[in-house]
Design an enzyme around this catalytic site. Structure first.
Site, PDB file in Angstrom:
ATOM      1  N   THR A 158      10.313   0.005   9.553  1.00 16.25           N
ATOM      2  CA  THR A 158      10.502   0.753   8.161  1.00 16.25           C
ATOM      3  C   THR A 158      11.945   1.090   7.803  1.00 16.25           C
ATOM      4  OG1 THR A 158      10.663   2.573   9.609  1.00 16.25           O
ATOM      5  CG2 THR A 158       8.378   2.285   8.629  1.00 16.25           C
ATOM      6  N   ARG A 184      -5.579   2.208   7.507  1.00 17.03           N
ATOM      7  CA  ARG A 184      -4.707   2.843   8.743  1.00 17.03           C
ATOM      8  C   ARG A 184      -3.388   3.371   8.014  1.00 17.03           C
ATOM      9  NH1 ARG A 184       1.003   1.943  10.397  1.00 17.03           N
ATOM     10  NH2 ARG A 184       1.168   2.646  12.592  1.00 17.03           N
ATOM     11  N   VAL A 185      -2.878   4.690   8.290  1.00 12.42           N
ATOM     12  CA  VAL A 185      -1.865   5.421   7.789  1.00 12.42           C
ATOM     13  C   VAL A 185      -0.926   5.372   9.138  1.00 12.42           C
ATOM     14  CG1 VAL A 185      -0.825   7.062   6.678  1.00 12.42           C
ATOM     15  CG2 VAL A 185      -3.194   6.132   6.024  1.00 12.42           C
ATOM     16  N   GLY A 186       0.282   5.039   8.913  1.00 15.98           N
ATOM     17  CA  GLY A 186       1.269   5.258  10.087  1.00 15.98           C
ATOM     18  C   GLY A 186       2.171   6.641   9.685  1.00 15.98           C
ATOM     19  N   ASP A 187       3.148   6.685  10.593  1.00 16.52           N
ATOM     20  CA  ASP A 187       4.039   7.955  10.445  1.00 16.52           C
ATOM     21  C   ASP A 187       4.846   8.026   9.213  1.00 16.52           C
ATOM     22  OD1 ASP A 187       5.484   5.799  11.270  1.00 16.52           O
ATOM     23  OD2 ASP A 187       7.076   7.071  11.929  1.00 16.52           O
ATOM     24  N   THR A 207      11.145   5.421  13.059  1.00 12.93           N
ATOM     25  CA  THR A 207      10.773   4.055  12.819  1.00 12.93           C
ATOM     26  C   THR A 207      10.188   3.588  14.154  1.00 12.93           C
ATOM     27  OG1 THR A 207      11.143   1.542  12.278  1.00 12.93           O
ATOM     28  CG2 THR A 207      12.847   2.854  13.436  1.00 12.93           C
ATOM     29  N   GLY A 210       3.913   3.900  14.592  1.00 19.06           N
ATOM     30  CA  GLY A 210       3.523   5.291  13.916  1.00 19.06           C
ATOM     31  C   GLY A 210       2.725   6.259  14.716  1.00 19.06           C
TER      32      GLY A 210
END
Ligand code: GLY
Length: 298
Positions: A158, A184-187, A207, A210
């Site tokens: 990221t 899907r959603v990461g951090d 980074t 996530g």
């Protein structure tokens, strides 16, 4: 003044953010414009328009920004077509009463604000996706097929930026894990997981994979540790120690890198892989410096 980022490409983000601060710009502009430089780079496969698509071949982008002076924040997730997701996250923060807008409705909001759109994936990114899909042998929506996504096979670098000038701001933007399950959603867009900024505490950006940053609420946890008396370095190391503990327990190759800045502008960084952070401190030097984070072998 201080600007912090990570990875080689973070140097470009720090350069842009420094230019903005040196021209009397605000820390939010520094974070946003610094990240924009990476979001528009067609060669980076883990951020913005160059990002790898999800399993179905569509690029879904995540971003968030936080103003440590007010604790205001804005985030977007799984948004398609938007050229500058961090700028849309800032619009959410500044132009709406909300904090987090997702999916097609985030794109609708971008249209409302007349933000720049782009057809994605780019050709090169799509070709890479096809190649990787063959390599990793994902057959369908089953756990085993997707197991590799948490196993460090496909990039998750990221872009994150922290800026300080009479207050902290932080932002993170990512196209997430390549070939992820759609939606899907990461951090990166999760306040507290991928980033946090507070003038009371400092700021942190993450980074890596996530899922583990979300489980550990990694960025906010690192700042809470400062309050318990940990130094920035001890705090960054403690977060990564916790990652490694889960990694060993569950036998999943979670990787994570974190950079923590305290109120006195000390910087701590750690990762369970070889990871470099980059910073510019107006008190120390005119140079942008590139340093190794502490490596905690998994
Ligand atoms: N850290 C980026 C992601 O996992 O999506």
């Amino acid at each position: 003044m201080l600007i912090v980022s990570y990875y080689n490409f973070g140097i470009k983000a720090v350069e842009k953010a420094r230019e903005i601060l040196l021209h009397d710009g605000d820390i939010l502009d520094a974070v946003e414009k610094g990240i924009n430089v990476i979001e528009e780079d067609e060669t980076i496969r883990s951020v913005g328009i160059g990002g790898l698509p999800n399993f179905e071949g569509e690029v879904e982008l995540d971003a968030a920004i936080m103003d440590g002076r007010s604790l205001k924040c804005g985030a977007v997730a799984a948004v398609k077509r938007v050229k500058y997701p961090i700028s849309l996250a800032r619009k959410v923060m500044e132009e709406t009463p909300h904090v987090f807008i997702v999916g097609d409705n985030a794109l609708k909001l971008a249209k409302f604000f007349r933000m720049e759109e782009i057809d994605l994936p780019l050709k090169e990114s799509y070709e890479e996706y096809l190649k990787k899909k063959k390599e990793v042998d994902i057959k369908g929506y089953d756990k085993e097929s997707f197991r590799h996504l948490a196993e460090d096979v496909i990039g998750h670098d990221t872009i994150g930026v922290i800026a300080f000038k009479e207050g902290f701001a932080a932002g993170v933007s990512s196209s997430g894990l390549g070939l992820k399950i759609p939606g899907r959603v990461g951090d990166s867009p999760i306040i507290g997981a991928g980033l946090y900024a507070s003038n009371e505490e400092g700021a942190a950006i993450c980074t890596g994979v996530g899922e583990i940053a979300i489980r550990l609420v990694a960025a906010k946890t690192s700042l809470d540790l400062l309050k318990l008396g940990y130094s920035v370095q001890e705090s960054a190391r403690e977060v990564i120690r916790r990652v490694n503990e889960i990694r060993r327990r569950e036998n999943i190759k979670y990787s994570l890198g974190i950079v923590v800045v305290d109120k006195d502008l000390n910087i701590g960084a750690a990762a369970n892989y070889k990871f470099k952070y980059v910073y510019w401190n107006s008190n120390d030097s005119v140079e942008i410096l590139f340093e190794d984070a502490d490596f905690l072998p998994p």
